[in-house]
Design a protein around this motif. Structure first.
Motif, PDB file in Angstrom:
ATOM      1  N   GLY A 111       0.817  -1.196   0.000  1.00 42.19           N
ATOM      2  CA  GLY A 111       0.000   0.000   0.000  1.00 42.19           C
ATOM      3  C   GLY A 111       0.856   1.253   0.000  1.00 42.19           C
ATOM      4  N   LEU A 117      -3.638   4.000  -1.215  1.00 42.07           N
ATOM      5  CA  LEU A 117      -4.371   4.150   0.046  1.00 42.07           C
ATOM      6  C   LEU A 117      -4.564   5.642   0.295  1.00 42.07           C
ATOM      7  CD1 LEU A 117      -2.469   1.556   2.306  1.00 42.07           C
ATOM      8  CD2 LEU A 117      -4.634   1.222   1.101  1.00 42.07           C
ATOM      9  N   LEU A 144      -7.021   7.010   8.030  1.00 41.46           N
ATOM     10  CA  LEU A 144      -6.276   5.804   7.666  1.00 41.46           C
ATOM     11  C   LEU A 144      -5.302   5.396   8.756  1.00 41.46           C
ATOM     12  CD1 LEU A 144      -5.942   3.818   5.222  1.00 41.46           C
ATOM     13  CD2 LEU A 144      -3.873   5.104   4.694  1.00 41.46           C
ATOM     14  N   LEU A 157      -7.325  -0.554   4.852  1.00 41.05           N
ATOM     15  CA  LEU A 157      -5.977  -0.861   4.364  1.00 41.05           C
ATOM     16  C   LEU A 157      -5.991  -1.805   3.170  1.00 41.05           C
ATOM     17  CD1 LEU A 157      -4.016  -1.284   7.724  1.00 41.05           C
ATOM     18  CD2 LEU A 157      -3.972   0.669   6.163  1.00 41.05           C
ATOM     19  N   LYS A 158      -7.170  -2.233   2.760  1.00 34.88           N
ATOM     20  CA  LYS A 158      -7.359  -3.042   1.558  1.00 34.88           C
ATOM     21  C   LYS A 158      -6.569  -4.351   1.568  1.00 34.88           C
ATOM     22  CE  LYS A 158      -8.339   1.058  -1.238  1.00 34.88           C
ATOM     23  NZ  LYS A 158      -7.993   1.857  -2.453  1.00 34.88           N
TER      24      LYS A 158
END
Length: 226
Positions: free
Chosen positions: A7, A34, A70, A41-42
């Motif tokens: 990320g 991101l 985030l 945070l995928k």
């Protein structure tokens, strides 16, 4: 190795996110964008906090970024073992978020410094430097006005005793204590450095070296062997 997902975080004022994403792709990993305002945070395997002037460097460099939505996800994930690399402003953010000790303050010269800098790798027992040899010298770009690493004498002594200094300047450009250019957490999963490895990846763009590649091949090696 090609399945590794790294990320790359973008804050308002981030400048090096596209360079960082390209660096990730150049070594065969997937760069996952991101956004600072997201809470996701995928599912990435590692995170790169790139340089720039997040939130305009208001208050202090990285001081506002630590409160980004985030970061509410990233901080506990990093403490739980998610590998994180912060370069320049990213290093400042990691210190503000207390993921790394110490702080980055105004250069001793009070001038902005932008040049190719020789550094020495001190710690290779990290997720981001395991591709290097102890004592290996690199040439990496620097560009900062607040890059002087400082910490209490007790913290410096602890960093030195635990071998948590990742990198030192050869010819100190900013007055950092003990020539410190980067540090890590105790486990070696979180690393912060002032130089920019993402700008030392390709001969084509005129970089004096491709020494930055080692940081990205290191994380791939770490993820594959995890």
């Amino acid at each position: 190795m090609s399945a590794a997902r790294v990320g790359v975080v973008t804050f308002p004022g981030t400048l090096d996110d596209q360079d960082a994403a390209r660096a990730v792709r150049l070594v065969g990993a997937e760069a996952v964008p991101l956004w600072h305002a997201d809470h996701d945070l995928k599912g990435v395997d590692a995170v790169f906090l790139p340089g720039g002037f997040s939130y305009g460097d208001y208050l202090r460099c990285g001081a506002i970024s630590r409160f980004a939505p985030l970061m509410e996800e990233l901080v506990p994930a990093a403490r739980a073992g998610l590998p994180v690399l912060g370069t320049c402003n990213g290093f400042q953010i990691l210190c503000e978020a207390r993921l790394l000790p110490g702080a980055l303050t105004r250069n001793a010269s009070l001038h902005y410094v932008c040049r190719d800098q020789r550094v020495r790798v001190e710690s290779t027992d990290t997720a981001w430097t395991n591709a290097f040899a102890p004592g290996q010298e690199l040439v990496l770009p620097i560009k900062h006005a607040e890059g002087r690493y400082v910490a209490s004498p007790e913290t410096i002594a602890e960093l030195e005793a635990n071998q948590q200094v990742v990198m030192r300047y050869i010819g100190n450009p900013n007055g950092a204590i003990d020539d410190i250019a980067g540090v890590r957490n105790e486990s070696g999963t979180i690393v912060g450095i002032m130089p920019h490895p993402e700008h030392a990846m390709e001969d084509l763009v005129g970089a004096p070296s491709t020494d930055g590649r080692g940081f990205f091949t290191s994380i791939l090696k770490k993820l594959v062997n995890a």
